[in-house]
Scaffold this motif. Structure first.
Motif, mmCIF file in Angstrom:
data_model
loop_
_atom_site.group_PDB
_atom_site.id
_atom_site.type_symbol
_atom_site.label_atom_id
_atom_site.label_comp_id
_atom_site.label_asym_id
_atom_site.label_seq_id
_atom_site.Cartn_x
_atom_site.Cartn_y
_atom_site.Cartn_z
ATOM 1 N N ASP A 144 0.857 -1.175 0.000
ATOM 2 C CA ASP A 144 0.000 0.000 0.000
ATOM 3 C C ASP A 144 0.900 1.234 0.000
ATOM 4 O O ASP A 144 1.680 1.452 0.938
ATOM 5 C CB ASP A 144 -0.892 0.035 1.250
ATOM 6 N N VAL A 145 0.804 2.036 -1.052
ATOM 7 C CA VAL A 145 1.631 3.233 -1.206
ATOM 8 C C VAL A 145 0.724 4.444 -1.353
ATOM 9 O O VAL A 145 -0.266 4.410 -2.100
ATOM 10 C CB VAL A 145 2.557 3.127 -2.441
ATOM 11 N N ALA A 146 1.039 5.518 -0.646
ATOM 12 C CA ALA A 146 0.306 6.774 -0.779
ATOM 13 C C ALA A 146 1.236 7.819 -1.375
ATOM 14 O O ALA A 146 2.431 7.858 -1.066
ATOM 15 C CB ALA A 146 -0.207 7.245 0.579
ATOM 16 N N GLY A 192 -0.692 24.165 -3.300
ATOM 17 C CA GLY A 192 -1.507 25.077 -2.513
ATOM 18 C C GLY A 192 -2.511 24.294 -1.688
ATOM 19 O O GLY A 192 -2.748 24.565 -0.515
ATOM 20 N N ILE A 193 -3.121 23.295 -2.332
ATOM 21 C CA ILE A 193 -4.006 22.321 -1.687
ATOM 22 C C ILE A 193 -3.297 20.973 -1.698
ATOM 23 O O ILE A 193 -2.520 20.672 -2.605
ATOM 24 C CB ILE A 193 -5.348 22.246 -2.445
ATOM 25 N N ALA A 194 -3.554 20.159 -0.693
ATOM 26 C CA ALA A 194 -2.960 18.826 -0.625
ATOM 27 C C ALA A 194 -3.931 17.789 -1.161
ATOM 28 O O ALA A 194 -5.121 17.828 -0.838
ATOM 29 C CB ALA A 194 -2.587 18.480 0.820
ATOM 30 N N ASN A 195 -3.419 16.902 -1.996
ATOM 31 C CA ASN A 195 -4.234 15.767 -2.437
ATOM 32 C C ASN A 195 -3.417 14.489 -2.338
ATOM 33 O O ASN A 195 -2.190 14.501 -2.505
ATOM 34 C CB ASN A 195 -4.762 15.962 -3.859
ATOM 35 N N VAL A 196 -4.106 13.398 -2.040
ATOM 36 C CA VAL A 196 -3.433 12.127 -1.831
ATOM 37 C C VAL A 196 -3.934 11.107 -2.839
ATOM 38 O O VAL A 196 -5.125 11.076 -3.174
ATOM 39 C CB VAL A 196 -3.652 11.610 -0.385
ATOM 40 N N SER A 197 -3.014 10.311 -3.365
ATOM 41 C CA SER A 197 -3.349 9.158 -4.196
ATOM 42 C C SER A 197 -3.095 7.907 -3.381
ATOM 43 O O SER A 197 -2.037 7.769 -2.751
ATOM 44 C CB SER A 197 -2.483 9.130 -5.460
ATOM 45 N N LEU A 198 -4.042 6.990 -3.407
ATOM 46 C CA LEU A 198 -3.952 5.748 -2.643
ATOM 47 C C LEU A 198 -3.737 4.599 -3.616
ATOM 48 O O LEU A 198 -4.641 4.249 -4.388
ATOM 49 C CB LEU A 198 -5.230 5.534 -1.833
ATOM 50 N N LEU A 209 -5.128 9.899 5.684
ATOM 51 C CA LEU A 209 -4.420 8.697 5.248
ATOM 52 C C LEU A 209 -4.683 7.540 6.199
ATOM 53 O O LEU A 209 -4.923 6.402 5.762
ATOM 54 C CB LEU A 209 -2.926 8.989 5.149
ATOM 55 N N ARG A 210 -4.675 7.812 7.496
ATOM 56 C CA ARG A 210 -4.955 6.742 8.455
ATOM 57 C C ARG A 210 -6.373 6.195 8.279
ATOM 58 O O ARG A 210 -6.612 4.996 8.442
ATOM 59 C CB ARG A 210 -4.757 7.252 9.883
ATOM 60 N N GLU A 219 6.456 12.047 11.898
ATOM 61 C CA GLU A 219 6.100 11.804 13.299
ATOM 62 C C GLU A 219 4.666 11.304 13.436
ATOM 63 O O GLU A 219 4.373 10.459 14.300
ATOM 64 C CB GLU A 219 6.297 13.094 14.097
ATOM 65 N N LEU A 220 3.767 11.825 12.604
ATOM 66 C CA LEU A 220 2.363 11.437 12.695
ATOM 67 C C LEU A 220 2.077 10.098 12.024
ATOM 68 O O LEU A 220 1.083 9.445 12.345
ATOM 69 C CB LEU A 220 1.488 12.519 12.057
ATOM 70 N N LEU A 221 2.931 9.692 11.099
ATOM 71 C CA LEU A 221 2.720 8.447 10.353
ATOM 72 C C LEU A 221 3.900 7.506 10.606
ATOM 73 O O LEU A 221 4.626 7.122 9.694
ATOM 74 C CB LEU A 221 2.595 8.747 8.863
ATOM 75 N N ARG A 222 4.063 7.127 11.848
ATOM 76 C CA ARG A 222 5.238 6.347 12.234
ATOM 77 C C ARG A 222 5.292 4.977 11.561
ATOM 78 O O ARG A 222 6.361 4.383 11.451
ATOM 79 C CB ARG A 222 5.278 6.181 13.758
#
Length: 370
Positions: A166-168, A174-180, A284-285, A312-315
């Protein structure tokens, strides 16, 4: 409609100017290898940047001003194309098409009256560049009931997908977007919230700087828990995918409405950085809890403090820059729009309905032949 000019079908040019308003990124893209072979960045002239920012909100004489800005964006794009061709020793006849994003000034998808507006005079760009132009790449997805964004997850799958993992991929513009990119082959994606737009606006207001280099100013402040809670209470963050957003929602007026008097500017900057990191990590979590790798791209991937907080948030995930995989952070989105131009020319759909919520696969864009 296909061009009758001889081309080397491997080569495309991608042009991107995002919500960060930092300027234009152009790439020469070899589609046969999914590789960038040339890159040019030019900042917007201050007057054009200010006008594009102003056009994000209602104002006087908008139609005339937007038309002039679209012409200016086209001329800026054409200049980047000329620089790319010269720097790489490429003839315009070798390029199959330009994939040009344009400058988003309104993004309001959803319902029968949903729309998205990217300023760009595609006809003028085709005239000045002498190359087929594919632009207006978001509107068809919106017309089919989709968000029109994000459009990059399919490209991210082609470039960064890993079998059995699983890769993100987190784009911090300017805006954040995530691909899963799920291990089983499924692909998802959505906007997580603001990335640089609020931080850039806040430091410009208080220090006259375009951005907070490496998050250094934010690192001098402390996170304000009450302000962070008020910002995270924004209903957008609770929406399930598909979802997208922009400066229509996240702008300094939105922040000002949630500020309490007397907050130290550096503390607000620290809180805005935490908002970007926290909203992305929470999303993401929730959607990919088993992510093994987070690949960051976009200008925010150069913000060392932001990257540190994401780690730190995604250890449980390895957080790294797309540059570590051979594609510099400021080239990924431009390359994606070159790839979308290839999809158009080859009559292949460019959207993923599972990502945008569109009614089905659609051919994205319109063509201005050279």
């Amino acid at each position: 409609m296909a061009s009758l000019r001889p081309t080397d079908a491997r080569l495309y040019i991608g042009l991107m100017s995002g919500t960060s308003l930092d300027g234009i990124d152009g790439v020469l893209f070899d589609a046969s290898r999914l590789a960038v072979t040339g890159h040019v960045h030019t900042p917007f002239l201050p007057a054009l940047r200010d006008e594009l920012l102003a056009l994000n909100t209602p104002g006087d004489n908008e139609l005339h001003r937007a038309a002039l800005a679209a012409n200016a964006v086209a001329r800026g794009y054409a200049d980047v194309v000329a620089q790319l061709l010269e720097a790489t020793g490429t003839r315009r006849e070798q390029v199959a098409a330009i994939g040009a994003h344009g400058q988003t000034v309104r993004h309001r998808p959803g319902g029968i009256d949903g729309y998205t507006t990217q300023l760009l005079n595609g006809a003028l760009l085709a005239e000045q560049a002498g190359i087929d132009v594919v632009c207006d790449l978001r509107s068809r997805d919106v017309a089919a009931g989709g968000q029109g964004a994000p459009l990059v997850p399919a490209f991210h799958r082609a470039c960064f997908g890993l079998a059995g993992q699983d890769v993100a991929v987190l784009n911090l513009g300017g805006i954040a977007n995530v691909s899963l990119l799920f291990a089983d082959g499924r692909t998802g994606g959505f906007d997580t919230g603001p990335a640089n737009c609020l931080m850039d606006g806040w430091i410009a207001r208080h220090r006259g700087l375009a951005f907070d280099a490496d998050g250094a100013w934010a690192a001098t402040g402390r996170v304000l828990p009450d302000l962070l809670a008020a910002l995270l209470a924004e209903p957008f963050f609770a929406l399930p995918p598909p979802r997208s957003t922009g400066r229509d929602l996240f702008h300094l007026g939105w922040l000002d409405a949630r500020l309490t008097p007397g907050a130290a500017p550096a503390d607000v900057q620290a809180t805005l950085l935490e908002l970007t990191a926290r909203s992305a990590a929470d999303a993401l979590r929730a959607q990919m809890p088993a992510a093994a790798t987070l690949i960051a791209c976009g200008g925010g991937a150069r913000n060392g403090r932001l990257m540190q907080r994401l780690g730190e948030l995604l250890r449980g995930a390895r957080v790294k820059s797309s540059a570590a995989l051979g594609l510099p952070v400021d080239q990924v989105e431009a390359a994606a729009f070159a790839w979308l131009a290839q999809c158009f020319k080859e009559k292949r759909p460019g959207n993923l309905p599972a990502v945008t919520g569109a009614a089905g696969l659609r051919l994205l864009g319109c063509l201005y032949p050279a």
